[in-house]
Design an enzyme around this catalytic site. Structure first.
Site, short mmCIF file in Angstrom:
data_model
loop_
_atom_site.label_atom_id
_atom_site.label_comp_id
_atom_site.label_asym_id
_atom_site.label_seq_id
_atom_site.Cartn_x
_atom_site.Cartn_y
_atom_site.Cartn_z
N ASN A 32 -1.66 2.04 7.35
CA ASN A 32 -0.38 1.71 6.74
C ASN A 32 0.50 2.96 6.60
O ASN A 32 1.71 2.92 6.83
CB ASN A 32 -0.58 1.07 5.37
CG ASN A 32 -1.00 -0.38 5.48
OD1 ASN A 32 -0.62 -1.09 6.40
ND2 ASN A 32 -1.83 -0.83 4.53
N HIS A 77 -15.75 1.85 7.62
CA HIS A 77 -15.55 0.54 6.99
C HIS A 77 -16.80 -0.31 7.12
O HIS A 77 -17.47 -0.31 8.16
CB HIS A 77 -14.39 -0.20 7.66
CG HIS A 77 -13.04 0.32 7.29
ND1 HIS A 77 -12.28 -0.20 6.27
CD2 HIS A 77 -12.32 1.35 7.82
CE1 HIS A 77 -11.14 0.48 6.19
NE2 HIS A 77 -11.15 1.42 7.11
N ASN A 111 0.89 -1.17 0.00
CA ASN A 111 0.00 0.00 0.00
C ASN A 111 0.93 1.22 0.00
O ASN A 111 1.61 1.47 0.99
CB ASN A 111 -0.87 -0.06 1.25
CG ASN A 111 -1.94 1.01 1.34
OD1 ASN A 111 -2.46 1.24 2.43
ND2 ASN A 111 -2.29 1.65 0.25
N GLU A 117 -10.61 0.30 -1.17
CA GLU A 117 -10.48 1.52 -0.38
C GLU A 117 -11.23 2.69 -1.02
O GLU A 117 -11.15 2.92 -2.22
CB GLU A 117 -9.00 1.90 -0.22
CG GLU A 117 -8.21 0.94 0.67
CD GLU A 117 -6.91 1.55 1.14
OE1 GLU A 117 -6.94 2.69 1.68
OE2 GLU A 117 -5.87 0.91 0.97
N ARG A 118 -11.94 3.39 -0.17
CA ARG A 118 -12.65 4.60 -0.59
C ARG A 118 -11.68 5.58 -1.23
O ARG A 118 -10.71 6.00 -0.63
CB ARG A 118 -13.31 5.22 0.65
CG ARG A 118 -14.04 6.52 0.43
CD ARG A 118 -14.57 7.10 1.74
NE ARG A 118 -13.51 7.41 2.69
CZ ARG A 118 -13.69 8.11 3.80
NH1 ARG A 118 -14.91 8.50 4.15
NH2 ARG A 118 -12.69 8.37 4.61
N GLN A 133 -2.12 6.70 -1.64
CA GLN A 133 -2.43 7.87 -0.83
C GLN A 133 -1.24 8.84 -0.80
O GLN A 133 -0.09 8.40 -0.82
CB GLN A 133 -2.78 7.49 0.62
CG GLN A 133 -4.20 7.00 0.83
CD GLN A 133 -4.30 5.49 0.69
OE1 GLN A 133 -3.31 4.77 0.79
NE2 GLN A 133 -5.50 5.00 0.43
N CYS A 160 -5.16 6.66 8.07
CA CYS A 160 -4.61 5.64 7.19
C CYS A 160 -3.59 4.85 8.00
O CYS A 160 -2.54 5.38 8.37
CB CYS A 160 -3.94 6.25 5.95
SG CYS A 160 -3.25 5.02 4.84
N ASN A 164 -6.57 10.54 -0.59
CA ASN A 164 -6.71 9.37 -1.45
C ASN A 164 -6.30 9.71 -2.87
O ASN A 164 -6.11 10.88 -3.23
CB ASN A 164 -8.17 8.90 -1.42
CG ASN A 164 -8.60 8.43 -0.05
OD1 ASN A 164 -7.88 7.68 0.60
ND2 ASN A 164 -9.76 8.87 0.39
N CYS A 213 -4.48 -2.56 3.58
CA CYS A 213 -5.18 -1.43 4.18
C CYS A 213 -5.13 -1.61 5.69
O CYS A 213 -5.75 -2.54 6.23
CB CYS A 213 -6.62 -1.34 3.69
SG CYS A 213 -7.57 -0.02 4.46
N GLY A 214 -4.39 -0.74 6.38
CA GLY A 214 -4.22 -0.87 7.82
C GLY A 214 -5.51 -0.66 8.59
O GLY A 214 -5.85 -1.43 9.49
N ASN A 218 -11.87 6.25 9.87
CA ASN A 218 -12.62 6.34 8.62
C ASN A 218 -13.61 5.17 8.57
O ASN A 218 -13.49 4.20 9.32
CB ASN A 218 -11.69 6.39 7.39
CG ASN A 218 -10.69 5.26 7.36
OD1 ASN A 218 -10.86 4.23 8.00
ND2 ASN A 218 -9.62 5.45 6.62
N ASN A 269 -15.18 2.32 2.96
CA ASN A 269 -14.20 1.32 2.57
C ASN A 269 -14.87 -0.05 2.66
O ASN A 269 -15.57 -0.34 3.64
CB ASN A 269 -13.00 1.36 3.53
CG ASN A 269 -12.27 2.69 3.47
OD1 ASN A 269 -11.47 2.94 2.58
ND2 ASN A 269 -12.55 3.57 4.43
N GLY A 316 -8.45 -1.01 7.38
CA GLY A 316 -9.32 -2.13 7.02
C GLY A 316 -9.03 -3.37 7.84
O GLY A 316 -9.94 -4.08 8.28
#
Length: 269
Positions: free
Chosen positions: A76, A151, A13, A200-201, A47, A74, A65, A209-210, A149, A182, A212
């Site tokens: 990651n 999910h 990522n 990912e959105r 990102q 985010c 994004n 995706c961390g 964010n 997401n 996620g």
């Protein structure tokens, strides 16, 4: 004007990091962020991360994004900038203050407390977020979690069989999610192991995706499917997610610096 950058990734990522903690950067907006993130016409990334001074933490991080939209967190990228900082750090984000600490296993990030109320996700109207009474084709009965964010997580027998390139954008843009969402599809392999893919959105299907991984692990824990310490394996690699008795999520995994360079700002305006 030449602007320096650092290209980094967490399990594939990838990020372009602009460091404005000492020298000010040009103002960042959606158009500039998406131009720099473009895979063919820019530097290329999932990102873009902008570091700035902070009055409440060691520094501030803003996450954009690939489509230019700004995200609250985010995971990651938080590990990546923790690696860049090189020592324990408190990081101010739109999703709250994160704590990043270098460890033998990579970078450990305290991601804060998850939120489950329907209006904290947010959803367009009230419903149970543990098992949502909604579905899209073969995906139904998801759970929802906000970890900085939003999910939504679907548990399936084989996450790799789900056509995420088609269903991901449909769910992301569904009116049920006023700030978009997401989309996670996960397969529980044991009490301590989950396999995961994430749309990912604003970025699409990514290698990792961390947030996620955090949201999916907590969603599985809430349903009693796994223990409170799990390994989440994404296409790019594996993260360790722990949900402590203090209600805080800890994510641990690697981060890598790929290369450094600079770009001419006028080429992207």
């Amino acid at each position: 004007m030449q602007v320096p950058f650092v290209k980094m990734h967490g399990l594939g990522n990838d990020f372009v990091v602009l460091d404005g903690r000492v020298s000010p950067l040009p103002p960042m907006d959606a158009a500039l962020a998406s131009a720099l993130a473009h895979r063919h016409l820019g530097i290329g990334c999932d990102q873009l991360v902008v570091l700035e001074p902070s009055s409440v933490a060691d520094f501030k991080a803003r996450f954009f994004n690939a489509d230019g939209s700004e995200s609250g967190a985010c995971g990651n990228a938080s590990r990546a900038i923790g690696l860049l900082h090189g020592q324990p750090a408190r990081i101010e984000t739109l999703g709250g203050i994160l704590h990043a600490t270098p460890t033998d296993a990579g970078i450990s990030v305290d991601m804060g407390e998850p939120r489950f109320d329907w209006d904290a996700i947010p959803l367009a109207y009230a419903m149970d977020t543990l098992t949502m009474p909604v579905g899209w084709e073969e995906l139904d009965g998801p759970t929802a979690v906000n970890v900085g964010n939003p999910h939504v997580i679907f548990f399936t027998p084989d996450c790799h069989a789900v056509p995420m390139d088609r269903l991901g954008p449909i769910i992301e843009h569904d009116p049920l999610f006023p700030e978009r969402v997401n989309v996670n599809v996960a397969t529980v392999e044991s009490r301590s192991a989950i396999r995961l893919r994430v749309w990912e959105r604003g970025a699409g299907l990514t290698l990792a995706c961390g947030t996620g991984a955090c949201a999916t692990a907590v969603g599985a824990m809430r349903r009693g499917l796994v223990d409170r310490d799990v390994r989440v394996t994404l296409p790019g690699g594996t993260l360790r997610i722990q949900w402590g008795a203090d209600n805080r999520i800890t994510m641990t995994g690697p981060a890598t610096e790929s290369f450094r360079g600079s770009f001419e700002l006028a080429n992207y305006r």
